[in-house]
Scaffold this active site. Structure first.
Site, PDB file in Angstrom:
ATOM      1  N   LYS A  18      -9.464 -28.099  19.855  1.00  0.00           N
ATOM      2  CA  LYS A  18      -9.117 -28.665  18.555  1.00  0.00           C
ATOM      3  C   LYS A  18      -7.839 -29.504  18.657  1.00  0.00           C
ATOM      4  O   LYS A  18      -6.907 -29.148  19.384  1.00  0.00           O
ATOM      5  CB  LYS A  18      -8.934 -27.515  17.557  1.00  0.00           C
ATOM      6  CG  LYS A  18      -8.693 -27.924  16.116  1.00  0.00           C
ATOM      7  CD  LYS A  18      -8.601 -26.674  15.249  1.00  0.00           C
ATOM      8  CE  LYS A  18      -8.393 -26.983  13.783  1.00  0.00           C
ATOM      9  NZ  LYS A  18      -8.347 -25.743  12.967  1.00  0.00           N
ATOM     10  N   SER A  30     -11.214 -26.090   9.284  1.00  0.00           N
ATOM     11  CA  SER A  30     -10.620 -27.294   9.828  1.00  0.00           C
ATOM     12  C   SER A  30     -11.022 -27.581  11.278  1.00  0.00           C
ATOM     13  O   SER A  30     -10.686 -28.636  11.824  1.00  0.00           O
ATOM     14  CB  SER A  30      -9.087 -27.199   9.748  1.00  0.00           C
ATOM     15  OG  SER A  30      -8.594 -26.068  10.441  1.00  0.00           O
ATOM     16  N   SER A  87     -11.133 -21.437   9.049  1.00  0.00           N
ATOM     17  CA  SER A  87     -11.245 -22.701   9.778  1.00  0.00           C
ATOM     18  C   SER A  87     -11.982 -22.623  11.104  1.00  0.00           C
ATOM     19  O   SER A  87     -12.314 -23.655  11.693  1.00  0.00           O
ATOM     20  CB  SER A  87      -9.858 -23.308  10.006  1.00  0.00           C
ATOM     21  OG  SER A  87      -9.348 -23.825   8.800  1.00  0.00           O
TER      22      SER A  87
END
Length: 549
Positions: free
Chosen positions: A128, A204, A228
């Site tokens: 990420k 996210s 997330s």
């Protein structure tokens, strides 16, 4: 027409320059296509298709046995990753050329020594965006951070992955602010769901979800402070784990509110199998990361427990059908009932979990997220001369019109949090009065969200995930099925809405909207009992395969 900032244009051009080296892997799709999930596989050889269908555990085994080389594996996954970017916009930073250099080094090492460098030898792992990789930009969804946040060191999780033999080749999209369950920012734009491009992949860690769902990565690393990891896993049909705070390495991230500890996020894996989740945790904790990160607990991974040692022969499972605020859409309720019926047929003890304080919990956690009334988010967005994307607007409205909390107020909020955790612990323990075994339930089975992957910019209720962040309980998401809209199907009517949020979400229910989207559920365990949670997941999944009708 959307105006692209000069910095954003440069970031996109830089990404495109690295991808265009592999123009033979690029793809285009018809405008009419909705399900994009198979397009990234279109240029693979038969062998490459076999590789990307393997989970991470199988891949490292096959490399170790020299069935495939690290370069073979990296080629297959990078082919898909490049194509996945073309159709879902899932990537942020690209370091494919460096990855191939590392793959060849690993192949040479195995050829020369006969040994692997570590348990993840040759495994491509995606990361990420806001997790630091030395030498790569860490814009983290903020225009104002682009080109100013090139990492000078690796996050601890990245360091451990490298030492274990993993190959890092791409970073993936995360949203502006990171405090969002969708993935959209003003640098790279919006990420779409590969199963239905009209829907969000979640956030996210939505870039991870989209990439892995396309088979462009066998394992990814995300973060979770309100759902997330779990929301992208659910919306993209994957496995995802949010552990308890202080269990897995968390240092070396870049994001707003660094130093805020009223509510703390967790690093964790997204993958295509339950055993890959266990593999990630084992690799992380076998390195004794508490010697490098002071905030971690010295809790070695208990492999025997994760394998099921000590589990009761029959589990006691509580099922949460409705959090008392927003009842889930019919496909989710149907999935819960299917699991309930299978658990009962298999002889397990099943009771209904009585929802406790989900609205109060949301009201509290959103205050903990925005102790400064969102000031740092507003300042960072302003510094980049950018606008708020829709989901940023939605979350920041929760603090609109109020001042930052004073220290005295923050102390009171922390006391509320601890009181709620104590109340929840007593609530869990009290289930012993309703179980056949006379012991408290072992786990809670529940939705991940009130909807399947929703249309972009419409996510509006987090509590099926954020509640467990507030209570600091580990939770794992797992795939159940794929929803297929049918004109002949009859769906039960939703209950009368109890509030405006439920009215809005129930108004979204239209089977055609969610066609082809994954259905996933969530299993929640006791605090710092990640091993037992994964062991129970293995039991629950096997039970369902053996007992579902």
């Amino acid at each position: 027409m959307v105006q692209v900032n000069d910095v954003a244009a440069q970031k996109r051009d830089d990404r495109e320059a690295k991808l265009s080296v592999h123009r033979e892997w690029r793809i285009s799709i018809p405008d009419s296509a909705t399900d994009l999930s198979q397009y990234p596989l279109s240029k693979l050889t038969e062998t490459e298709r076999a590789i990307v269908q393997c989970d991470a555990t199988r891949i490292v085994e096959l490399i170790r046995k020299r069935v495939y080389t690290s370069e073979d594996v990296l080629t297959a996954f990078t082919k898909v990753a490049v194509a996945a970017q073309d159709i879902t916009n899932c990537l942020s930073e690209v370091c494919i050329e460096e990855a191939f250099i590392r793959a060849r080094e690993l192949d040479q090492y195995l050829e020369t020594t006969g040994n692997v460098v570590g348990p993840l030898h040759g495994l491509p792992v995606s990361i990420k965006d806001h997790i630091k990789i030395k030498g790569l930009d860490t814009s983290s969804g903020y225009l104002g951070w682009a080109y100013k946040t090139v990492a000078d060191s690796d996050a601890l999780v990245v360091k451990i992955l490298r030492n274990a033999g993993a190959i890092l080749y791409v970073k993936t999209q995360n949203p502006q602010t990171l405090l969002s369950l969708e993935t959209d920012n003003n640098i790279f734009g919006k990420t779409v769901n590969p199963y239905n491009r009209n829907l969000t992949p979640g956030g996210s860690s939505g870039g991870e979800g989209a990439l892995i769902a396309c088979h462009g990565s066998p394992m990814g690393v995300g973060t979770d402070i309100g759902g997330s990891i779990r929301i992208p896993a659910a919306h993209c049909g994957l496995y995802g784990l949010k552990g308890s705070v202080a269990r897995l390495p968390h240092s070396g991230l870049l994001g707003s509110h660094d130093g805020m500890d009223a509510i703390v996020g967790c690093v964790g894996p997204l993958a295509t199998s339950a055993r890959d989740i266990e593999l990630f945790c084992r690799v992380m904790l076998d390195t004794k990361p508490w010697l490098d990160e002071a905030s971690l607990l010295e809790m070695p991974w208990k492999g025997a427990v994760a394998s099921g040692h000590g589990l009761p022969e029959k589990l006691s499972i509580a099922i949460l059908f409705d959090d008392g605020v927003v009842a889930p859409h019919p496909p989710i309720t149907k999935a819960l009932n299917r699991y309930k019926d299978a658990l009962v047929r298999a002889g397990h003890d099943v009771i209904e979990w009585k929802a406790m304080d989900h609205q109060n919990g949301w009201d509290l956690i959103v205050k903990l997220y925005l102790l400064d009334a969102g000031a740092e988010y507003h300042e960072t967005i302003k510094a980049g001369d950018e606008s708020q994307v829709p989901q940023t607007e939605w979350i920041l409205k929760h603090a609109q019109g109020r001042d930052p909390y004073t220290p005295a107020k923050i102390f009171k909020l922390n006391l509320e949090r601890e009181a709620l955790r104590s109340k929840a612990l007593a609530h869990w323990n009290a289930t012993r009065q309703r179980t056949v075994s006379g012991r408290p339930v072992d786990a809670i089975l529940c939705p991940v969200a009130p909807t399947l992957a929703p249309p972009h910019n419409t996510t509006s209720w987090w509590s099926y995930t954020s509640h467990w962040n507030l209570l600091d309980l580990p939770a794992v998401v797992f795939p159940v099925d794929r929803f297929k809209a049918s004109e002949s199907a009859i769906y039960p009517s939703l209950p009368s809405p109890r509030n405006d949020v439920e009215k809005y979400i129930h108004g979204q229910w239209d089977p055609a909207t969610y066609d082809n989207t994954p259905i996933c559920l969530q299993l929640v365990g006791r605090r710092h009992n990640e091993e037992k949670l994964l062991a129970m997941l293995n039991v629950v999944e096997k039970m369902f395969r053996d007992n579902s009708l």
